[in-house]
Design a protein around this motif. Sequence first.
Motif, PDB file in Angstrom:
ATOM      1  N   SER A  61     -12.156  16.020  -6.087  1.00 49.91           N
ATOM      2  CA  SER A  61     -13.422  16.122  -5.350  1.00 49.91           C
ATOM      3  C   SER A  61     -14.265  14.888  -5.660  1.00 49.91           C
ATOM      4  O   SER A  61     -14.176  14.304  -6.746  1.00 49.91           O
ATOM      5  CB  SER A  61     -14.174  17.394  -5.739  1.00 49.91           C
ATOM      6  N   ARG A  62     -15.068  14.496  -4.701  1.00 46.63           N
ATOM      7  CA  ARG A  62     -15.907  13.305  -4.847  1.00 46.63           C
ATOM      8  C   ARG A  62     -16.898  13.484  -6.014  1.00 46.63           C
ATOM      9  O   ARG A  62     -17.134  12.552  -6.771  1.00 46.63           O
ATOM     10  CB  ARG A  62     -16.654  13.073  -3.524  1.00 46.63           C
ATOM     11  N   ASP A  63     -17.450  14.680  -6.145  1.00 45.16           N
ATOM     12  CA  ASP A  63     -18.406  14.926  -7.235  1.00 45.16           C
ATOM     13  C   ASP A  63     -17.749  14.750  -8.602  1.00 45.16           C
ATOM     14  O   ASP A  63     -18.340  14.147  -9.511  1.00 45.16           O
ATOM     15  CB  ASP A  63     -19.016  16.335  -7.125  1.00 45.16           C
ATOM     16  N   GLU A  64     -16.532  15.265  -8.723  1.00 44.73           N
ATOM     17  CA  GLU A  64     -15.789  15.130  -9.985  1.00 44.73           C
ATOM     18  C   GLU A  64     -15.543  13.649 -10.286  1.00 44.73           C
ATOM     19  O   GLU A  64     -15.701  13.183 -11.413  1.00 44.73           O
ATOM     20  CB  GLU A  64     -14.455  15.892  -9.869  1.00 44.73           C
ATOM     21  N   PHE A  95     -19.294   7.384 -13.037  1.00 46.47           N
ATOM     22  CA  PHE A  95     -20.674   6.893 -13.183  1.00 46.47           C
ATOM     23  C   PHE A  95     -21.549   7.773 -14.078  1.00 46.47           C
ATOM     24  O   PHE A  95     -22.718   7.478 -14.263  1.00 46.47           O
ATOM     25  CB  PHE A  95     -21.335   6.756 -11.805  1.00 46.47           C
ATOM     26  N   GLY A  96     -20.983   8.870 -14.577  1.00 51.50           N
ATOM     27  CA  GLY A  96     -21.759   9.743 -15.463  1.00 51.50           C
ATOM     28  C   GLY A  96     -22.361  10.938 -14.759  1.00 51.50           C
ATOM     29  O   GLY A  96     -22.469  12.013 -15.328  1.00 51.50           O
ATOM     30  N   GLU A 151     -25.854  11.774  -9.325  1.00 51.87           N
ATOM     31  CA  GLU A 151     -27.164  11.114  -9.161  1.00 51.87           C
ATOM     32  C   GLU A 151     -27.103   9.633  -9.521  1.00 51.87           C
ATOM     33  O   GLU A 151     -27.706   8.795  -8.851  1.00 51.87           O
ATOM     34  CB  GLU A 151     -28.219  11.801 -10.043  1.00 51.87           C
ATOM     35  N   ALA A 152     -26.376   9.332 -10.602  1.00 49.88           N
ATOM     36  CA  ALA A 152     -26.302   7.936 -11.079  1.00 49.88           C
ATOM     37  C   ALA A 152     -25.739   7.010 -10.005  1.00 49.88           C
ATOM     38  O   ALA A 152     -26.098   5.834  -9.918  1.00 49.88           O
ATOM     39  CB  ALA A 152     -25.447   7.863 -12.337  1.00 49.88           C
ATOM     40  N   TYR A 153     -24.837   7.543  -9.163  1.00 51.70           N
ATOM     41  CA  TYR A 153     -24.219   6.703  -8.134  1.00 51.70           C
ATOM     42  C   TYR A 153     -25.201   6.397  -7.001  1.00 51.70           C
ATOM     43  O   TYR A 153     -25.082   5.378  -6.342  1.00 51.70           O
ATOM     44  CB  TYR A 153     -22.965   7.361  -7.577  1.00 51.70           C
TER      45      TYR A 153
END
Length: 221
Positions: free
Chosen positions: A58-61, A67-68, A71-73
């Motif tokens: 998944s993109r969130d994973e 990026f941590g 939100e950081a991305y």
Amino acid sequence: MSTLKPLKIDIVSDVVCPWCYIGKRRIENALALVPDVPVEVRWRPFFLNSWVPREGISRDEYLTAKFGSVEAYKGIAGRVVAAAGEEGLTYRPELVKRQPNTIDCHRLIHWAEAQRKAAEMKQRLMELYFRDGGDLTDVNVLVRAAADVGLEADDVRKRLATDEDVALISGQAQEASDKGISGVPTFVFAQKYAVSGAQPAEQLARAIRQVSGEINAQAAE
């Protein structure tokens, strides 16, 4: 009739690398600035995220791992979205829901090369991913993309179900890594000069003219 020796340009990049998406447009604009210079462009594979499994994640994973946090991305993405827009490209990070392993994408580009359609195949996959949020882990999406650029859908579906050219693509990506290429896009001119990053078209055009002049001067000696 031009007797200039064509300049070989190897473009090492990945279809899920936003700067590669931007870099592809910039090298095309660069080539338009030097229409008198004959070139041979080859698209070379690179795995931006070799750790992503074949079935994707998944993109969130992915964003959390890289990026941590998701939100950081967002801060980073804003810059890239703006840079893509300046080149007339659309990047909608919020549409991307799945992070693929790109070996199958690179296989498609390699197969398209046999029909001189590697650049079109690459562009189609990048548009699907960055503009439309397409799932490049879905075989139906890949087959459709191949058909869009004129490859035979049934043939592509059969080949994707095998390990055809997996070792070849992996080997080429490893070779780039072994040569010290760690950031993409990297443009390799005449197999000896490397320019890293999505440089402005004018700068790439200057490099193309300079290296072409050099290889043709050597050929004339």
